[in-house]
Design a protein around this motif. Structure first.
Motif, PDB file in Angstrom:
ATOM      1  N   ASN A  17     -16.504 -24.696  79.635  1.00 19.38           N
ATOM      2  CA  ASN A  17     -15.202 -24.135  79.252  1.00 19.38           C
ATOM      3  C   ASN A  17     -14.113 -24.631  80.183  1.00 19.38           C
ATOM      4  O   ASN A  17     -13.014 -24.967  79.752  1.00 19.38           O
ATOM      5  N   HIS A  18     -14.379 -24.612  81.468  1.00 26.67           N
ATOM      6  CA  HIS A  18     -13.479 -25.262  82.420  1.00 26.67           C
ATOM      7  C   HIS A  18     -14.174 -25.546  83.735  1.00 26.67           C
ATOM      8  O   HIS A  18     -15.150 -24.898  84.082  1.00 26.67           O
ATOM      9  N   ALA A  19     -13.648 -26.553  84.408  1.00 25.39           N
ATOM     10  CA  ALA A  19     -13.989 -26.804  85.807  1.00 25.39           C
ATOM     11  C   ALA A  19     -12.746 -26.423  86.598  1.00 25.39           C
ATOM     12  O   ALA A  19     -11.623 -26.516  86.100  1.00 25.39           O
TER      13      ALA A  19
ATOM     14  N   ILE B 289      -6.481 -15.805  82.636  1.00 27.02           N
ATOM     15  CA  ILE B 289      -6.991 -17.181  82.531  1.00 27.02           C
ATOM     16  C   ILE B 289      -7.734 -17.393  81.212  1.00 27.02           C
ATOM     17  O   ILE B 289      -7.670 -18.486  80.629  1.00 27.02           O
ATOM     18  N   PHE B 290      -8.399 -16.342  80.713  1.00 25.52           N
ATOM     19  CA  PHE B 290      -9.033 -16.441  79.387  1.00 25.52           C
ATOM     20  C   PHE B 290      -8.030 -16.924  78.333  1.00 25.52           C
ATOM     21  O   PHE B 290      -8.401 -17.577  77.361  1.00 25.52           O
ATOM     22  N   GLU B 291      -6.763 -16.592  78.501  1.00 26.45           N
ATOM     23  CA  GLU B 291      -5.727 -16.920  77.509  1.00 26.45           C
ATOM     24  C   GLU B 291      -5.396 -18.414  77.458  1.00 26.45           C
ATOM     25  O   GLU B 291      -4.607 -18.848  76.614  1.00 26.45           O
TER      26      GLU B 291
ATOM     27  N   ILE C 288     -20.782 -20.590  89.716  1.00 28.04           N
ATOM     28  CA  ILE C 288     -20.888 -20.597  88.252  1.00 28.04           C
ATOM     29  C   ILE C 288     -20.387 -19.244  87.741  1.00 28.04           C
ATOM     30  O   ILE C 288     -20.792 -18.195  88.243  1.00 28.04           O
ATOM     31  N   PHE C 289     -19.483 -19.294  86.758  1.00 29.28           N
ATOM     32  CA  PHE C 289     -18.901 -18.091  86.145  1.00 29.28           C
ATOM     33  C   PHE C 289     -19.316 -18.103  84.671  1.00 29.28           C
ATOM     34  O   PHE C 289     -18.996 -19.064  83.957  1.00 29.28           O
ATOM     35  N   ILE C 290     -20.038 -17.075  84.252  1.00 26.36           N
ATOM     36  CA  ILE C 290     -20.493 -17.039  82.849  1.00 26.36           C
ATOM     37  C   ILE C 290     -20.082 -15.709  82.230  1.00 26.36           C
ATOM     38  O   ILE C 290     -20.378 -14.645  82.768  1.00 26.36           O
ATOM     39  N   SER C 291     -19.401 -15.802  81.087  1.00 23.07           N
ATOM     40  CA  SER C 291     -19.012 -14.582  80.388  1.00 23.07           C
ATOM     41  C   SER C 291     -19.799 -14.476  79.092  1.00 23.07           C
ATOM     42  O   SER C 291     -20.412 -15.453  78.634  1.00 23.07           O
ATOM     43  N   GLU C 292     -19.814 -13.280  78.526  1.00 27.83           N
ATOM     44  CA  GLU C 292     -20.447 -13.092  77.214  1.00 27.83           C
ATOM     45  C   GLU C 292     -19.655 -12.100  76.384  1.00 27.83           C
ATOM     46  O   GLU C 292     -19.077 -11.141  76.906  1.00 27.83           O
TER      47      GLU C 292
ATOM     48  N   GLY D 170     -15.460 -14.629  95.547  1.00 25.73           N
ATOM     49  CA  GLY D 170     -15.564 -13.935  94.271  1.00 25.73           C
ATOM     50  C   GLY D 170     -14.428 -14.193  93.290  1.00 25.73           C
ATOM     51  O   GLY D 170     -13.675 -15.160  93.430  1.00 25.73           O
ATOM     52  N   PHE D 171     -14.353 -13.312  92.299  1.00 27.63           N
ATOM     53  CA  PHE D 171     -13.371 -13.444  91.214  1.00 27.63           C
ATOM     54  C   PHE D 171     -12.592 -12.142  91.097  1.00 27.63           C
ATOM     55  O   PHE D 171     -12.847 -11.182  91.824  1.00 27.63           O
ATOM     56  N   GLU D 172     -11.631 -12.105  90.191  1.00 28.04           N
ATOM     57  CA  GLU D 172     -10.765 -10.933  90.060  1.00 28.04           C
ATOM     58  C   GLU D 172     -10.487 -10.676  88.579  1.00 28.04           C
ATOM     59  O   GLU D 172     -10.000 -11.572  87.879  1.00 28.04           O
TER      60      GLU D 172
ATOM     61  N   PHE E  16     -18.600 -20.963  81.736  1.00 27.85           N
ATOM     62  CA  PHE E  16     -19.186 -21.044  80.392  1.00 27.85           C
ATOM     63  C   PHE E  16     -18.892 -19.751  79.622  1.00 27.85           C
ATOM     64  O   PHE E  16     -18.702 -18.698  80.227  1.00 27.85           O
ATOM     65  N   ARG E  17     -18.881 -19.874  78.288  1.00 29.71           N
ATOM     66  CA  ARG E  17     -18.743 -18.710  77.408  1.00 29.71           C
ATOM     67  C   ARG E  17     -19.990 -18.592  76.533  1.00 29.71           C
ATOM     68  O   ARG E  17     -20.550 -19.618  76.124  1.00 29.71           O
ATOM     69  N   THR E  18     -20.376 -17.355  76.237  1.00 27.94           N
ATOM     70  CA  THR E  18     -21.585 -17.152  75.424  1.00 27.94           C
ATOM     71  C   THR E  18     -21.421 -15.956  74.478  1.00 27.94           C
ATOM     72  O   THR E  18     -20.528 -15.132  74.653  1.00 27.94           O
TER      73      THR E  18
ATOM     74  N   SER F 238     -11.327 -27.399  75.891  1.00 28.71           N
ATOM     75  CA  SER F 238     -11.445 -26.832  77.230  1.00 28.71           C
ATOM     76  C   SER F 238     -10.173 -27.031  78.033  1.00 28.71           C
ATOM     77  O   SER F 238      -9.233 -27.683  77.590  1.00 28.71           O
ATOM     78  N   TYR F 239     -10.138 -26.452  79.217  1.00 25.10           N
ATOM     79  CA  TYR F 239      -8.984 -26.566  80.095  1.00 25.10           C
ATOM     80  C   TYR F 239      -9.447 -26.815  81.518  1.00 25.10           C
ATOM     81  O   TYR F 239     -10.660 -26.836  81.792  1.00 25.10           O
ATOM     82  N   ILE F 240      -8.500 -27.023  82.413  1.00 21.84           N
ATOM     83  CA  ILE F 240      -8.831 -27.187  83.824  1.00 21.84           C
ATOM     84  C   ILE F 240      -8.116 -26.088  84.612  1.00 21.84           C
ATOM     85  O   ILE F 240      -7.009 -25.681  84.232  1.00 21.84           O
ATOM     86  N   GLU F 241      -8.808 -25.603  85.633  1.00 16.62           N
ATOM     87  CA  GLU F 241      -8.251 -24.511  86.438  1.00 16.62           C
ATOM     88  C   GLU F 241      -8.100 -24.970  87.889  1.00 16.62           C
ATOM     89  O   GLU F 241      -8.727 -25.952  88.308  1.00 16.62           O
ATOM     90  N   PHE F 242      -7.261 -24.243  88.618  1.00 15.68           N
ATOM     91  CA  PHE F 242      -7.001 -24.542  90.033  1.00 15.68           C
ATOM     92  C   PHE F 242      -7.109 -23.226  90.796  1.00 15.68           C
ATOM     93  O   PHE F 242      -6.527 -22.223  90.377  1.00 15.68           O
TER      94      PHE F 242
HETATM   95  C1  OOG Z   1     -12.947 -17.666  81.850  1.00 15.27           C
HETATM   96  C2  OOG Z   1     -11.658 -17.062  82.386  1.00 15.27           C
HETATM   97  C3  OOG Z   1     -11.797 -16.464  83.780  1.00 15.27           C
HETATM   98  C4  OOG Z   1     -11.722 -17.097  86.298  1.00 15.27           C
HETATM   99  O1  OOG Z   1     -11.824 -17.999  87.144  1.00 15.27           O
HETATM  100  O2  OOG Z   1     -11.458 -15.923  86.604  1.00 15.27           O
HETATM  101  C5  OOG Z   1     -11.907 -17.475  84.863  1.00 15.27           C
HETATM  102  C6  OOG Z   1     -12.861 -18.245  80.472  1.00 15.27           C
HETATM  103  O3  OOG Z   1     -11.780 -18.652  80.016  1.00 15.27           O
HETATM  104  O4  OOG Z   1     -13.917 -18.324  79.823  1.00 15.27           O
HETATM  105  O5  OOG Z   1     -12.132 -18.608  84.644  1.00 15.27           O
END
Ligand code: OOG
Ligand code: NI
Length: 315
Positions: free
Chosen positions: A195-197, A302-304, A123-127, A293-295, A62-64, A264-268
């Protein structure tokens, strides 16, 4: 006759009780996402055709706007109430963003199945660090978020209902934000919508390596985000991610303009087995033996997936 009570810790019994609500919430969040984003649906269909399954989700994102109570906490609260734990913070100074990720109740990590009965996503949440934007952009964002403060606690409901918690924006406000922060513009029109699954690649049975999956998806016409290369690899090599380029969605702005905006988009994501567990057999390996975790370096690219740069490459 009396029975000895089964000893369960309070937190454990809490998370057992909330499982139906948690699972239905996750399904409820993904439903409008799938309705609005044909590329995600196509990718999932392609994977299901090729792979006997199940298809599991690694995380939801999600984005906030980090202002007026509308930031990470607003959508995080329901997940914390449902047994998630706060994990690490990630910072993106150039994008003026920060993010937190949350891990699901542990006993829901390892089970087999799909979203209704299988593993539950991180769950990944950015702000957006709104205070760091120009005065003009700040005032635009605050004009919307000040009205949203009173319902910030209902962010999850807004996500399921695919509803903004602020008035429909004007095209002029959207355009201004887009010129300074594409993240801000995305969030203004999409709000708490998913934002994405992210598909858990290593949990697939055939397409269980990301390079193979990327090739397969591209051969079938799915455009992948090429920022920094198709596969984003963490410095330790253990976290490998790719994503589609976001679909564009027709959006009716408040002033009557109808324009295409990024959806939105889909991620792998493939999480490799940690070196210390390399002697385990395939049957022994569980999610906890893999890179967690994440990196920041991966996420930054991926934000792009919703950027105008990536989206203009489409079709
Ligand atoms: C999140 C981008 C980062 C990840 O898995 O590191 C991300 C976004 O586009 O809001 O999804
Ligand atoms: Ni992600």
């Amino acid at each position: 006759h009396t029975r000895l009570p089964i000893m369960v810790s309070a937190s454990n019994s809490t998370s057992q009780a909330v499982i139906p609500l948690l699972r239905n919430l996750l399904s409820g969040i993904v439903k409008p996402y799938l309705e609005k984003n044909p590329t995600a649906v196509t990718a999932l269909q392609l994977i299901r055709k090729e792979d006997p399954g199940p298809v599991c989700y690694d995380h939801f994102a999600f984005r906030t706007f980090g202002v007026d109570g509308c930031g990470i906490d607003s959508i995080a609260q329901v997940f914390l109430d449902l047994g998630y734990k706060t994990r690490d913070e990630l910072r993106f100074p150039a994008k003026k963003l920060r993010a937190l990720w949350f891990s699901p109740p542990e006993h829901l990590y390892g089970v087999a199945g799909e979203l209704e009965n299988g593993p539950v996503p991180r769950i990944f949440i950015s702000e957006l660090l709104v205070d760091q934007l120009s005065e003009k952009s700040q005032s635009i964002i605050r004009k919307y978020t000040k009205d949203a403060t009173q319902c910030a606690r209902h962010a999850a409901a807004a996500s399921v209902l695919n509803s903004l918690t602020w008035p429909t924006p004007s095209f002029a406000d959207y355009q201004h934000l887009a010129s300074e922060s594409e993240y801000a513009a995305w969030t203004l029109v999409n709000g708490y919508s998913l934002n994405h699954a992210t598909v858990s690649v290593h949990r697939l049975s055939q397409m269980c390596h990301i390079s193979k999956l990327n090739e397969f998806l591209q051969e079938h016409g799915i455009k992948l985000n090429s920022e920094g290369g198709i596969t984003k690899v963490s410095p330790d090599g253990g976290l490998q991610q790719s994503s589609s380029v976001a679909d564009s969605v027709q959006y009716a702005f408040a002033d009557g303009e109808v324009k295409k905006v990024p959806g939105s988009y889909i991620e792998f994501a493939e999480r490799l087995v940690l070196p210390v567990f390399s002697s385990l057999s395939d049957e022994q390996i569980q999610e906890c033996h893999r890179r967690e975790g994440f990196e920041v370096g991966n996420a930054d690219k991926i934000f792009e997936s919703t950027s105008s740069d990536q989206m203009s490459l489409k079709g």
